[in-house]
Design an enzyme around this catalytic site. Sequence first.
Site, PDB file in Angstrom:
ATOM      1  CE  LYS A 159      -2.277  -8.363  -4.156  1.00 27.63           C
ATOM      2  NZ  LYS A 159      -3.093  -8.621  -2.807  1.00 27.63           N
TER       3      LYS A 159
ATOM      4  CE1 TYR B  72      -0.768  -5.641  -5.300  1.00 30.33           C
ATOM      5  CE2 TYR B  72      -1.606  -5.363  -7.370  1.00 30.33           C
ATOM      6  CZ  TYR B  72      -1.783  -5.395  -5.971  1.00 30.33           C
ATOM      7  OH  TYR B  72      -3.108  -5.110  -5.419  1.00 30.33           O
TER       8      TYR B  72
HETATM    9  N1  LIG Z   1      -6.825  -0.478  -3.958  1.00 33.57           N
HETATM   10  C1  LIG Z   1      -6.805  -1.413  -5.214  1.00 33.57           C
HETATM   11  O1  LIG Z   1      -6.924  -0.573  -6.281  1.00 33.57           O
HETATM   12  C2  LIG Z   1      -6.764  -2.906  -5.069  1.00 33.57           C
HETATM   13  C3  LIG Z   1      -6.963  -3.593  -6.289  1.00 33.57           C
HETATM   14  C4  LIG Z   1      -7.022  -4.869  -6.207  1.00 33.57           C
HETATM   15  C5  LIG Z   1      -6.437  -5.388  -4.959  1.00 33.57           C
HETATM   16  N2  LIG Z   1      -6.253  -4.830  -3.916  1.00 33.57           N
HETATM   17  C6  LIG Z   1      -5.892  -5.551  -2.900  1.00 33.57           C
HETATM   18  O2  LIG Z   1      -6.850  -5.264  -1.760  1.00 33.57           O
HETATM   19  C7  LIG Z   1      -6.160  -5.347  -0.647  1.00 33.57           C
HETATM   20  C8  LIG Z   1      -6.389  -4.340   0.422  1.00 33.57           C
HETATM   21  O3  LIG Z   1      -5.679  -3.279  -0.116  1.00 33.57           O
HETATM   22  P1  LIG Z   1      -6.161  -1.592   0.216  1.00 33.57           P
HETATM   23  O4  LIG Z   1      -6.481  -1.085  -1.402  1.00 33.57           O
HETATM   24  O5  LIG Z   1      -7.493  -1.498   0.931  1.00 33.57           O
HETATM   25  O6  LIG Z   1      -4.956  -1.231   0.571  1.00 33.57           O
HETATM   26  P2  LIG Z   1      -4.593  -0.195   1.930  1.00 33.57           P
HETATM   27  O7  LIG Z   1      -3.146   0.155   1.657  1.00 33.57           O
HETATM   28  O8  LIG Z   1      -5.600   0.921   1.853  1.00 33.57           O
HETATM   29  O9  LIG Z   1      -4.867  -1.381   2.918  1.00 33.57           O
HETATM   30  C9  LIG Z   1      -3.943  -2.290   3.376  1.00 33.57           C
HETATM   31  C10 LIG Z   1      -3.911  -2.539   4.742  1.00 33.57           C
HETATM   32  O10 LIG Z   1      -3.198  -3.914   4.854  1.00 33.57           O
HETATM   33  C11 LIG Z   1      -2.352  -3.455   6.203  1.00 33.57           C
HETATM   34  N3  LIG Z   1      -1.057  -4.149   6.088  1.00 33.57           N
HETATM   35  C12 LIG Z   1      -0.026  -3.919   5.293  1.00 33.57           C
HETATM   36  N4  LIG Z   1       0.767  -4.840   5.694  1.00 33.57           N
HETATM   37  C13 LIG Z   1       0.439  -5.487   6.594  1.00 33.57           C
HETATM   38  C14 LIG Z   1       1.074  -6.603   7.363  1.00 33.57           C
HETATM   39  N5  LIG Z   1       2.227  -7.114   7.388  1.00 33.57           N
HETATM   40  N6  LIG Z   1       0.223  -7.163   8.390  1.00 33.57           N
HETATM   41  C15 LIG Z   1      -0.934  -6.625   8.703  1.00 33.57           C
HETATM   42  N7  LIG Z   1      -1.515  -5.853   7.943  1.00 33.57           N
HETATM   43  C16 LIG Z   1      -0.844  -5.320   6.949  1.00 33.57           C
HETATM   44  C17 LIG Z   1      -2.175  -1.933   5.959  1.00 33.57           C
HETATM   45  O11 LIG Z   1      -1.945  -1.488   7.141  1.00 33.57           O
HETATM   46  C18 LIG Z   1      -3.361  -1.467   5.581  1.00 33.57           C
HETATM   47  O12 LIG Z   1      -4.297  -1.235   6.763  1.00 33.57           O
HETATM   48  C19 LIG Z   1      -4.620  -5.695  -0.729  1.00 33.57           C
HETATM   49  O13 LIG Z   1      -4.374  -7.187  -0.682  1.00 33.57           O
HETATM   50  C20 LIG Z   1      -4.781  -5.145  -2.076  1.00 33.57           C
HETATM   51  O14 LIG Z   1      -3.446  -5.833  -2.941  1.00 33.57           O
HETATM   52  C21 LIG Z   1      -6.499  -3.549  -3.966  1.00 33.57           C
END
Ligand SMILES: NC(=O)c1ccc[n+]([C@@H]2O[C@H](COP(=O)([O-])OP(=O)(O)OC[C@H]3O[C@@H](n4cnc5c(N)ncnc54)[C@H](O)[C@@H]3O)[C@@H](O)[C@H]2O)c1
Length: 263
Positions: free
Chosen positions: A155, A151
């Site tokens: 990232k 990750y």
């Molecule tokens: N939650 C956190 O603390 C956090 C912090 C920083 C960054 N992020 C980033 O935010 C973004 C969204 O994450 P989130 O927290 O909402 O996670 P989440 O797991 O709730 O949502 C991620 C979504 O991406 C979809 N997904 C995964 N692989 C896929 C693919 N191959 N094709 C299409 N869709 C796909 C999943 O089905 C899911 O609906 C991500 O890029 C994550 O790295 C999250």
Amino acid sequence: MNLTDRIVVVTGGAGGIGAALSRRFAAEGAAAVVVADLDADAARAVAEDIGPVAHARALDVTDEEQVRALVADTEQRYGRIDLFCANAGVTTGGGVEIDDVGWDRSWRVNVLAHVYSARAVLPGMLARGGGHLLHTCSAAGVLTAVGDAAYTATKHASVGFAEWLAITYRDRGIRVSALCPQGVDTPMLADGLADGHLGARVVAASGAVLTPDQVADAAIAGLAEERFLILPHPEVADYARRRAEDPDGWQAGMRKLIRRLTA
Ligand SMILES: NC(=O)c1ccc[n+]([C@@H]2O[C@H](COP(=O)([O-])OP(=O)(O)OC[C@H]3O[C@@H](n4cnc5c(N)ncnc54)[C@H](O)[C@@H]3O)[C@@H](O)[C@H]2O)c1
């Protein structure tokens, strides 16, 4: 960019941050929001909840043909894409022991998918003289994700790629933003906290765990100001400054935090 009458695509739109972005874009007056996700049923549920401006689309962001088809179909239906949000992302929860399948998936979802969507959407945006790419990266892309090597590496690569796009295309009318939240209350973090994963505990100890709606607020403000780096957690800017000024001191601080959490 303001969202009024905009045509928007959100990948990972069925999940926490992507669903909140999709809802917020519709509330801000977007003309169409395409909620694209691997989980087609969940994407449909989000789109139905939003109402007639939203459309669900099954999409695997790691499949370039599918990404190309999504962009082509959206441009054909609405004439353009104003804002493309490459938001889908995955964690591994592990270190160097994670096998190549895990590393490859991280690379494909967190980085290569951003290349595929930029490749597909840029020709139309450049021909029209404008467009905005919003890439959901992470604070892990400017700092580190304790307990998740793939990750962290991917990232960082996603921030690097977004920065490259911003510098390369800004003078041709393309705006690029890297959305870099720290802890957000979605399944990605909540599952890690429920399992007692060290990385999730470090995130929770490093600042507020925001709601996806708060991240959407920050995204709307950052898009309005056409800012490159959108930091829903302002303290991340201080952490990044400290890391740049004194890498060894910053790493010592991280190790101290880990020791405290694992004592
Ligand atoms: N939650 C956190 O603390 C956090 C912090 C920083 C960054 N992020 C980033 O935010 C973004 C969204 O994450 P989130 O927290 O909402 O996670 P989440 O797991 O709730 O949502 C991620 C979504 O991406 C979809 N997904 C995964 N692989 C896929 C693919 N191959 N094709 C299409 N869709 C796909 C999943 O089905 C899911 O609906 C991500 O890029 C994550 O790295 C999250």
